[in-house]
Design a protein around this motif. Structure first.
Motif, mmCIF file in Angstrom:
data_model
loop_
_atom_site.group_PDB
_atom_site.id
_atom_site.type_symbol
_atom_site.label_atom_id
_atom_site.label_comp_id
_atom_site.label_asym_id
_atom_site.label_seq_id
_atom_site.Cartn_x
_atom_site.Cartn_y
_atom_site.Cartn_z
ATOM 1 N N TRP A 44 0.838 -1.205 0.000
ATOM 2 C CA TRP A 44 0.000 0.000 0.000
ATOM 3 C C TRP A 44 0.870 1.252 0.000
ATOM 4 C CZ3 TRP A 44 -4.706 0.655 -1.488
ATOM 5 C CH2 TRP A 44 -5.638 -0.366 -1.372
ATOM 6 N N LEU A 45 1.930 1.233 0.781
ATOM 7 C CA LEU A 45 2.842 2.381 0.801
ATOM 8 C C LEU A 45 3.512 2.595 -0.555
ATOM 9 C CD1 LEU A 45 4.503 1.915 4.300
ATOM 10 C CD2 LEU A 45 3.017 3.804 3.585
ATOM 11 N N ILE A 46 3.898 1.513 -1.195
ATOM 12 C CA ILE A 46 4.507 1.610 -2.523
ATOM 13 C C ILE A 46 3.494 2.208 -3.503
ATOM 14 C CG2 ILE A 46 5.453 0.303 -4.477
ATOM 15 C CD1 ILE A 46 7.376 0.533 -2.097
ATOM 16 N N ASN A 47 2.244 1.753 -3.426
ATOM 17 C CA ASN A 47 1.206 2.313 -4.298
ATOM 18 C C ASN A 47 1.005 3.798 -4.028
ATOM 19 O OD1 ASN A 47 0.742 -0.116 -5.579
ATOM 20 N ND2 ASN A 47 -0.982 -0.673 -4.284
ATOM 21 N N ASP A 48 1.009 4.188 -2.760
ATOM 22 C CA ASP A 48 0.867 5.608 -2.416
ATOM 23 C C ASP A 48 2.031 6.424 -2.980
ATOM 24 O OD1 ASP A 48 -1.485 5.086 -1.061
ATOM 25 O OD2 ASP A 48 -0.581 5.194 0.939
ATOM 26 N N LEU A 49 3.234 5.887 -2.876
ATOM 27 C CA LEU A 49 4.405 6.584 -3.400
ATOM 28 C C LEU A 49 4.309 6.734 -4.914
ATOM 29 C CD1 LEU A 49 7.174 7.881 -2.924
ATOM 30 C CD2 LEU A 49 8.170 5.580 -3.075
ATOM 31 N N MET A 50 3.881 5.686 -5.590
ATOM 32 C CA MET A 50 3.746 5.753 -7.048
ATOM 33 C C MET A 50 2.669 6.766 -7.443
ATOM 34 S SD MET A 50 4.484 1.952 -8.438
ATOM 35 C CE MET A 50 4.756 2.578 -10.076
ATOM 36 N N ARG A 51 1.573 6.806 -6.723
ATOM 37 C CA ARG A 51 0.505 7.772 -7.009
ATOM 38 C C ARG A 51 1.040 9.194 -6.854
ATOM 39 N NH1 ARG A 51 -2.396 10.724 -3.754
ATOM 40 N NH2 ARG A 51 -1.852 9.453 -1.968
ATOM 41 N N TYR A 52 1.769 9.433 -5.791
ATOM 42 C CA TYR A 52 2.353 10.761 -5.567
ATOM 43 C C TYR A 52 3.267 11.145 -6.731
ATOM 44 C CZ TYR A 52 5.122 14.558 -3.705
ATOM 45 O OH TYR A 52 5.762 15.756 -3.555
ATOM 46 N N CYS A 53 4.153 10.238 -7.109
ATOM 47 C CA CYS A 53 5.105 10.531 -8.180
ATOM 48 C C CYS A 53 4.400 10.757 -9.515
ATOM 49 C CB CYS A 53 6.126 9.404 -8.296
ATOM 50 S SG CYS A 53 7.210 9.281 -6.853
ATOM 51 N N GLU A 54 3.355 9.984 -9.795
ATOM 52 C CA GLU A 54 2.590 10.190 -11.027
ATOM 53 C C GLU A 54 1.908 11.553 -11.021
ATOM 54 O OE1 GLU A 54 0.093 6.760 -10.943
ATOM 55 O OE2 GLU A 54 1.591 5.487 -11.917
ATOM 56 N N ASP A 55 1.354 11.951 -9.876
ATOM 57 C CA ASP A 55 0.728 13.276 -9.768
ATOM 58 C C ASP A 55 1.745 14.378 -10.012
ATOM 59 O OD1 ASP A 55 -1.695 12.095 -9.175
ATOM 60 O OD2 ASP A 55 -1.636 12.575 -7.038
ATOM 61 N N THR A 82 9.015 1.890 -10.594
ATOM 62 C CA THR A 82 8.171 0.820 -11.124
ATOM 63 C C THR A 82 8.908 -0.512 -11.090
ATOM 64 O OG1 THR A 82 6.991 2.393 -12.526
ATOM 65 C CG2 THR A 82 6.837 0.069 -13.142
ATOM 66 N N GLY A 83 10.181 -0.498 -11.463
ATOM 67 C CA GLY A 83 10.976 -1.727 -11.404
ATOM 68 C C GLY A 83 11.106 -2.258 -9.989
ATOM 69 N N PHE A 84 11.390 -1.362 -9.045
ATOM 70 C CA PHE A 84 11.481 -1.790 -7.652
ATOM 71 C C PHE A 84 10.128 -2.270 -7.132
ATOM 72 C CE2 PHE A 84 15.471 0.735 -7.381
ATOM 73 C CZ PHE A 84 16.285 -0.265 -6.864
ATOM 74 N N ALA A 85 9.053 -1.619 -7.546
ATOM 75 C CA ALA A 85 7.713 -2.017 -7.093
ATOM 76 C C ALA A 85 7.409 -3.450 -7.515
ATOM 77 C CB ALA A 85 6.661 -1.054 -7.633
ATOM 78 N N GLU A 86 7.799 -3.809 -8.730
ATOM 79 C CA GLU A 86 7.583 -5.185 -9.195
ATOM 80 C C GLU A 86 8.367 -6.180 -8.331
ATOM 81 O OE1 GLU A 86 5.420 -6.474 -11.412
ATOM 82 O OE2 GLU A 86 4.644 -4.423 -11.408
#
Length: 116
Positions: A44-55, A82-86
């Motif tokens: 969930w934290l990784i998803n939040d970080l990705m959302r922030y970066c996309e924004d 994205t690579g680390f998230a995978e």
């Protein structure tokens, strides 16, 4: 039976995630390094970080030369994230030393300041 009310689309984007939230996400990810946080919470934290970066990526794309430089820097960071998230998803939330080192580059990648 209730009817669905459709909301018309608007050209306005939702406001970006505040910087304080970004810093809190980074702090929580560092705290997860102890291994006591369960995998789904880390994801969930990784998803939040990705959302922030996309924004942040979308908000700097204004057509200017400075905006283009910010877009490039943020795209590069987001590709790495994205690579680390995978990897993190595949390991059910395990955070590697490489990912923690990568997190240290997040503030510089998401900052608005440019160097001359």
């Amino acid at each position: 039976m209730p009817r669905l009310t459709l909301v018309p689309p608007t050209a306005q984007r939702p406001p970006p995630c505040p910087v304080e939230e970004f810093q809190a996400i980074l702090a929580e990810l560092h705290a997860c390094r102890d291994g006591e946080t369960d995998g789904p919470a880390v994801l969930w934290l990784i998803n939040d970080l990705m959302r922030y970066c996309e924004d942040r990526l979308e908000e700097c794309d204004n057509g200017s030369a400075e905006g283009a430089a910010l877009v490039l820097r943020r795209q590069k960071f987001l590709a790495g994230l994205t690579g680390f998230a995978e990897q993190i998803r595949k390991s059910n939330g395990e955070l590697s030393d490489e990912f923690i080192a990568f997190l240290a580059t997040a503030p510089a990648a998401m900052d608005d300041l440019t160097t001359n």
